[in-house]
Motif scaffolding. Structure first.
Motif, PDB file in Angstrom:
ATOM      1  N   LYS A  71       0.836  -1.212   0.000  1.00 20.06           N
ATOM      2  CA  LYS A  71       0.000   0.000   0.000  1.00 20.06           C
ATOM      3  C   LYS A  71       0.863   1.251   0.000  1.00 20.06           C
ATOM      4  N   LEU A  72       1.926   1.240   0.805  1.00 18.73           N
ATOM      5  CA  LEU A  72       2.825   2.389   0.865  1.00 18.73           C
ATOM      6  C   LEU A  72       3.506   2.617  -0.482  1.00 18.73           C
ATOM      7  N   ALA A  73       3.975   1.546  -1.107  1.00 22.00           N
ATOM      8  CA  ALA A  73       4.639   1.666  -2.406  1.00 22.00           C
ATOM      9  C   ALA A  73       3.657   2.151  -3.476  1.00 22.00           C
ATOM     10  N   ALA A  74       2.445   1.611  -3.473  1.00 22.35           N
ATOM     11  CA  ALA A  74       1.443   2.034  -4.457  1.00 22.35           C
ATOM     12  C   ALA A  74       1.080   3.506  -4.264  1.00 22.35           C
ATOM     13  N   THR A  75       0.977   3.938  -3.018  1.00 19.45           N
ATOM     14  CA  THR A  75       0.673   5.337  -2.743  1.00 19.45           C
ATOM     15  C   THR A  75       1.800   6.246  -3.223  1.00 19.45           C
ATOM     16  N   ALA A  76       3.038   5.852  -2.960  1.00 17.97           N
ATOM     17  CA  ALA A  76       4.184   6.665  -3.379  1.00 17.97           C
ATOM     18  C   ALA A  76       4.269   6.764  -4.899  1.00 17.97           C
ATOM     19  N   VAL A  77       4.134   5.624  -5.583  1.00 22.62           N
ATOM     20  CA  VAL A  77       4.222   5.630  -7.046  1.00 22.62           C
ATOM     21  C   VAL A  77       3.050   6.397  -7.651  1.00 22.62           C
ATOM     22  N   GLY A  78       1.849   6.148  -7.161  1.00 17.59           N
ATOM     23  CA  GLY A  78       0.669   6.857  -7.668  1.00 17.59           C
ATOM     24  C   GLY A  78       0.726   8.350  -7.402  1.00 17.59           C
ATOM     25  N   GLY A  79       1.159   8.733  -6.202  1.00 20.43           N
ATOM     26  CA  GLY A  79       1.284  10.155  -5.879  1.00 20.43           C
ATOM     27  C   GLY A  79       2.323  10.845  -6.731  1.00 20.43           C
ATOM     28  N   PHE A  81       3.288   9.907  -9.728  1.00 22.21           N
ATOM     29  CA  PHE A  81       2.746   9.988 -11.081  1.00 22.21           C
ATOM     30  C   PHE A  81       1.725  11.117 -11.186  1.00 22.21           C
ATOM     31  N   LEU A  82       0.885  11.267 -10.171  1.00 22.16           N
ATOM     32  CA  LEU A  82      -0.119  12.332 -10.153  1.00 22.16           C
ATOM     33  C   LEU A  82       0.558  13.703 -10.156  1.00 22.16           C
ATOM     34  N   LEU A  83       1.570  13.894  -9.321  1.00 19.63           N
ATOM     35  CA  LEU A  83       2.295  15.167  -9.291  1.00 19.63           C
ATOM     36  C   LEU A  83       2.978  15.454 -10.624  1.00 19.63           C
ATOM     37  N   LEU A  84       3.548  14.422 -11.244  1.00 16.87           N
ATOM     38  CA  LEU A  84       4.187  14.596 -12.547  1.00 16.87           C
ATOM     39  C   LEU A  84       3.166  15.008 -13.606  1.00 16.87           C
ATOM     40  N   GLN A  85       1.982  14.417 -13.586  1.00 19.56           N
ATOM     41  CA  GLN A  85       0.934  14.772 -14.542  1.00 19.56           C
ATOM     42  C   GLN A  85       0.446  16.207 -14.332  1.00 19.56           C
ATOM     43  N   ILE A  86       0.288  16.596 -13.075  1.00 23.22           N
ATOM     44  CA  ILE A  86      -0.148  17.969 -12.786  1.00 23.22           C
ATOM     45  C   ILE A  86       0.908  18.962 -13.265  1.00 23.22           C
ATOM     46  N   ALA A  87       2.195  18.659 -12.988  1.00 23.33           N
ATOM     47  CA  ALA A  87       3.281  19.538 -13.424  1.00 23.33           C
ATOM     48  C   ALA A  87       3.361  19.596 -14.940  1.00 23.33           C
ATOM     49  N   SER A  88       3.152  18.486 -15.599  1.00 21.93           N
ATOM     50  CA  SER A  88       3.184  18.451 -17.057  1.00 21.93           C
ATOM     51  C   SER A  88       2.018  19.243 -17.644  1.00 21.93           C
ATOM     52  N   HIS A  89       0.845  19.073 -17.075  1.00 18.28           N
ATOM     53  CA  HIS A  89      -0.360  19.773 -17.568  1.00 18.28           C
ATOM     54  C   HIS A  89      -0.252  21.277 -17.333  1.00 18.28           C
TER      55      HIS A  89
END
Length: 153
Positions: A71-79, A81-89
């Motif tokens: 769960k911790l790893a999935a949260t870190a990877v997902g978070g 990825f989400l931050l990268l998408q927001i920064a890219s957008h």
């Protein structure tokens, strides 16, 4: 190969016994080589109920930890990825997708090369693990059940 002499000091006739260490290592399991002669399969030492409890308890602990770390790893990877998408957008980050694709293809080729080289070691490890599970089937089944319960809790 090692030769041992079994002769009396008074006799001129020496007799030798040849011990082939490679053959000895093949006949004896890895845990005997590591822990000694009296460390055979757990089946020989404990009752079935004790084996199931030991396997179930260790399996539950492993499953519970696996779930928490997962769960911790999935949260870190997902978070991330989400931050990268927001920064890219938002225009802060621009991704060179052609370069990413080239690097991913290069990594795939390297992984295939390494996988082909490591195959004999992996097969040996799988064979030894399978043999261990077969000889300790009660503990192994208890571990699997406990692991699944640990994942569910």
């Amino acid at each position: 190969k090692i030769a041992f002499s079994f002769s009396d000091h008074d006799s001129d006739d020496d007799s030798y016994e040849v011990l082939d260490l490679t053959e000895y290592a093949r006949r004896h399991h890895w845990w005997n080589r590591l822990f000694g002669r009296n460390s055979g399969p757990i089946v020989e030492k404990y009752s079935v109920a004790t084996q199931i409890v030991m396997g179930g308890l260790t399996g539950w602990c492993a499953g519970f930890l696996f779930q928490k770390v997962g769960k911790l790893a999935a949260t870190a990877v997902g978070g991330g990825f989400l931050l990268l998408q927001i920064a890219s957008h938002s225009g802060y980050v621009q991704v060179d997708w052609k370069r990413v694709e080239k690097d991913v293809n290069k990594a795939k080729k390297q992984l295939k090369k390494r996988a082909n080289k490591a195959a004999p070691e992996i097969n040996t490890l799988i064979e030894e693990s399978t043999e261990f599970i077969k000889q300790n089937i009660v503990v192994s089944s208890g571990f699997v059940g406990g692991f699944l319960l640990g994942l569910a809790s």
